[in-house]
Design an enzyme around this catalytic site. Structure first.
Site, PDB file in Angstrom:
ATOM      1  CB  CYS A  59      -0.799  -0.186   1.264  1.00 36.47           C
ATOM      2  SG  CYS A  59      -2.202  -1.681   1.314  1.00 36.47           S
ATOM      3  NE  ARG A 136      -2.798  -4.376  -2.926  1.00 34.75           N
ATOM      4  CZ  ARG A 136      -2.228  -3.884  -1.912  1.00 34.75           C
ATOM      5  NH1 ARG A 136      -2.504  -2.453  -1.763  1.00 34.75           N
ATOM      6  NH2 ARG A 136      -1.691  -4.471  -0.707  1.00 34.75           N
TER       7      ARG A 136
HETATM    8  C1  BEZ Z   1       0.536  -4.598   1.730  1.00 37.77           C
HETATM    9  O1  BEZ Z   1       1.846  -4.892   1.860  1.00 37.77           O
HETATM   10  O2  BEZ Z   1       0.131  -3.536   1.526  1.00 37.77           O
HETATM   11  C2  BEZ Z   1      -0.381  -5.928   2.230  1.00 37.77           C
HETATM   12  C3  BEZ Z   1      -0.214  -6.841   1.896  1.00 37.77           C
HETATM   13  C4  BEZ Z   1      -1.008  -8.107   2.295  1.00 37.77           C
HETATM   14  C5  BEZ Z   1      -2.284  -7.737   2.865  1.00 37.77           C
HETATM   15  C6  BEZ Z   1      -2.434  -6.246   3.274  1.00 37.77           C
HETATM   16  C7  BEZ Z   1      -1.422  -5.581   2.898  1.00 37.77           C
END
Ligand code: BEZ
Length: 226
Positions: A59, A136
């Site tokens: 993110c 997402r």
């Molecule tokens: C992230 O790195 O943004 C992420 C990865 C897996 C689940 C939730 C967020």
């Protein structure tokens, strides 16, 4: 429980989710830039995108990428709006951290959707991925507040900003020029003429091909210069 029964039950319980061509579900929400009503953005295009959580690696890379290209969205009359099920304090701390670590200011608002109202309305929660976080999801909403494109990415895959801009370029070109755009199209490249709907249209097109400079692979697939 029987899989068919479970699916049927899930379908009856699931809220109606926005689909392409639907009016974008209205909202009024708390953001990092104060209260935001979707209706206040009428006349602009909107990219409304959710992320699973603040202070997570993928993110963070997405926010840096969106922020670095914010000008390119603004040039296309697009307002970016982020969203997650985190508090506004968490968002503010994360944005400060992004500025400190990456030297990037995030210039667009992020919805703090703690009661999940907006996330539920837009189908951003996919229970098998998590019941208290958003996947997402990304909605492209046009200047008349109609949903024009919907993208879902898994938690582990960061979004491609070039593709989001490319879809907006395609949609704005389609609206302006009443054409379609081919696979892998980019602005400036040939566009597709709508296929003829009647024999008379078909005949007229065939007679015009050379004069109009169309490049026709066949009667139903004609391109013209942008
Ligand atoms: C992230 O790195 O943004 C992420 C990865 C897996 C689940 C939730 C967020």
């Amino acid at each position: 429980m029987d899989v068919l029964l479970e699916t049927a039950q899930a379908e009856t319980e699931a809220p109606a989710l926005p689909r392409i061509g639907d009016p974008a579900p209205p909202f009024e929400a708390k953001t990092t830039q104060g209260m935001l009503k979707l209706s206040d953005l009428a006349g602009k295009w909107v990219v409304l995108f959710s992320h699973p959580a603040d202070f997570t690696p993928v993110c963070t890379t997405e926010f840096v990428a969106f922020a670095r290209r914010a000008e390119e969205f603004a040039r296309r009359n697009v307002q970016l709006v982020g969203l997650s099920i985190d508090s506004v304090y968490s968002h503010l701390a994360w944005l400060r951290n992004i500025e400190e670590r990456f030297g990037v200011k995030v210039p667009f608002p992020i919805i703090a959707d703690l009661d999940m109202t907006v996330a539920r309305r837009y189908g951003m929660i996919h229970p098998k991925e998590g019941t208290t976080s958003t996947v997402r999801a990304l909605f492209i909403i046009d200047d008349r507040q109609v949903v024009r494109a919907i993208l879902y990415y898994p938690m582990s895959t960061g979004r491609n900003i070039d593709e989001v801009l490319r879809i907006i370029d395609s949609l704005q070109t389609v609206d302006r020029e009443k054409v379609a755009t081919p696979a892998d199209w980019h602005p400036g490249e040939p566009v597709i003429l709508p296929p003829p709907q009647t024999q008379a249209d078909l005949q007229a097109r065939l007679e015009r091909v050379e004069q109009a400079g169309y490049e026709c692979k066949d009667w139903y697939l004609c391109l013209r210069k942008a």
